[in-house]
Design an enzyme around this catalytic site. Structure first.
Site, mmCIF file in Angstrom:
data_model
loop_
_atom_site.group_PDB
_atom_site.id
_atom_site.type_symbol
_atom_site.label_atom_id
_atom_site.label_comp_id
_atom_site.label_asym_id
_atom_site.label_seq_id
_atom_site.Cartn_x
_atom_site.Cartn_y
_atom_site.Cartn_z
ATOM 1 C CG HIS A 1 -29.147 20.845 -8.064
ATOM 2 N ND1 HIS A 1 -28.064 20.356 -7.360
ATOM 3 C CD2 HIS A 1 -30.026 19.818 -8.173
ATOM 4 C CE1 HIS A 1 -28.292 19.098 -7.042
ATOM 5 N NE2 HIS A 1 -29.471 18.735 -7.516
ATOM 6 C CG ASN B 1 -25.554 25.809 -6.932
ATOM 7 O OD1 ASN B 1 -24.504 25.643 -7.585
ATOM 8 N ND2 ASN B 1 -26.286 24.783 -6.514
ATOM 9 C CB SER C 1 -19.416 23.253 -20.297
ATOM 10 O OG SER C 1 -20.495 22.816 -19.521
HETATM 11 C C1 GAR Z 1 -23.466 21.216 -14.065
HETATM 12 O O1 GAR Z 1 -24.338 20.286 -14.641
HETATM 13 C C2 GAR Z 1 -24.033 21.735 -12.757
HETATM 14 O O2 GAR Z 1 -25.426 21.792 -12.742
HETATM 15 C C3 GAR Z 1 -23.537 20.693 -11.793
HETATM 16 O O3 GAR Z 1 -22.228 20.432 -12.205
HETATM 17 C C4 GAR Z 1 -22.164 20.537 -13.631
HETATM 18 C C5 GAR Z 1 -20.944 21.343 -13.995
HETATM 19 O O4 GAR Z 1 -20.725 21.280 -15.379
HETATM 20 N N1 GAR Z 1 -23.609 21.173 -10.439
HETATM 21 C C6 GAR Z 1 -23.962 20.412 -9.417
HETATM 22 O O5 GAR Z 1 -24.222 19.222 -9.515
HETATM 23 C C7 GAR Z 1 -24.030 21.134 -8.077
HETATM 24 N N2 GAR Z 1 -24.760 20.373 -7.115
HETATM 25 P P1 GAR Z 1 -19.699 22.278 -16.087
HETATM 26 O O6 GAR Z 1 -18.385 22.235 -15.282
HETATM 27 O O7 GAR Z 1 -19.509 21.706 -17.448
HETATM 28 O O8 GAR Z 1 -20.292 23.643 -16.090
#
Ligand code: GAR
Length: 190
Positions: A103, A101, A13
């Site tokens: 987080h 990145n 997303s």
């Molecule tokens: C996001 O919330 C991002 O912050 C997290 O994964 C999700 C991906 O959502 N990342 C981590 O936890 C990295 N340590 P998305 O695929 O819907 O963008």
């Protein structure tokens, strides 16, 4: 025009928000989406916007194959948007200060190996924290320890479950991540 490439492992997303944000920009555009997961939703989202994709194995990530592929796209910024593998040192070294990145918590709290996605929101909820938020940071050789570029907090006092925390944090990500990327590319922040 500056080239952005995105690494993502899941639904994508954030990747989709970033792709859309830069669709009509004269500053930058997303030129490649890479994933370690052939089933990741991000691939269909990229393809829907005609952004080329690459699915790679862990071996290809760590053997220089992915780095060589990236180089052909001349990235100005490498964005990890829900990328859940350890990012290789050779790519970080090839693009100093160019790998970032997001987080889903206020680092240095709730960071490190194994702390991603739902695991983070569960821990935050179980601890009874009154706020959570997002951290955008440079990537170095240790999980979630690179210099912080941007943080934003949100109250989660009303949240009754980790899923509700996740939703609030994801909204913040969508609101801020593309703008922070634009500001970085424009040199407005560093
Ligand atoms: C996001 O919330 C991002 O912050 C997290 O994964 C999700 C991906 O959502 N990342 C981590 O936890 C990295 N340590 P998305 O695929 O819907 O963008």
């Amino acid at each position: 025009m500056k080239n952005i490439v995105i690494f993502a492992s899941g639904s994508g997303s954030n990747a989709e928000k970033i792709i859309s944000y830069f669709l009509h920009s004269s500053t930058a555009k997303v030129v490649l989406v890479l994933s370690n997961n052939e089933k990741a939703g991000v691939l269909a989202k990229a393809e829907a916007h005609n952004v080329p994709t690459l699915v790679f194995t862990k071996e290809q990530l760590n053997s220089g194959f992915v780095l060589r592929h990236l180089q052909a796209f001349n990235p100005h910024l490498i964005v990890l948007a829900g990328f859940l593998q350890k990012f290789p040192g050779d790519i970080i070294a090839a693009y100093p200060h160019k790998v970032i990145n997001i987080h889903p918590a206020l680092l240095p709290k709730y960071g490190g190996k194994g702390m991603y996605g739902a695991h983070v929101h569960r821990a935050v909820h179980e601890n009874g924290d009154k706020e959570s938020g997002i951290t955008i940071h440079y990537v170095n050789d240790n999980y979630d320890e690179g210099n912080v570029i941007f943080q934003k907090a949100v109250s989660i006092e009303e949240c009754l479950s980790p899923d509700e925390v996740a939703l609030k944090v994801l909204e913040l990500e969508h609101e801020h991540f593309p703008k922070v990327i634009e500001e970085l590319i424009n040199g407005k922040i560093d």
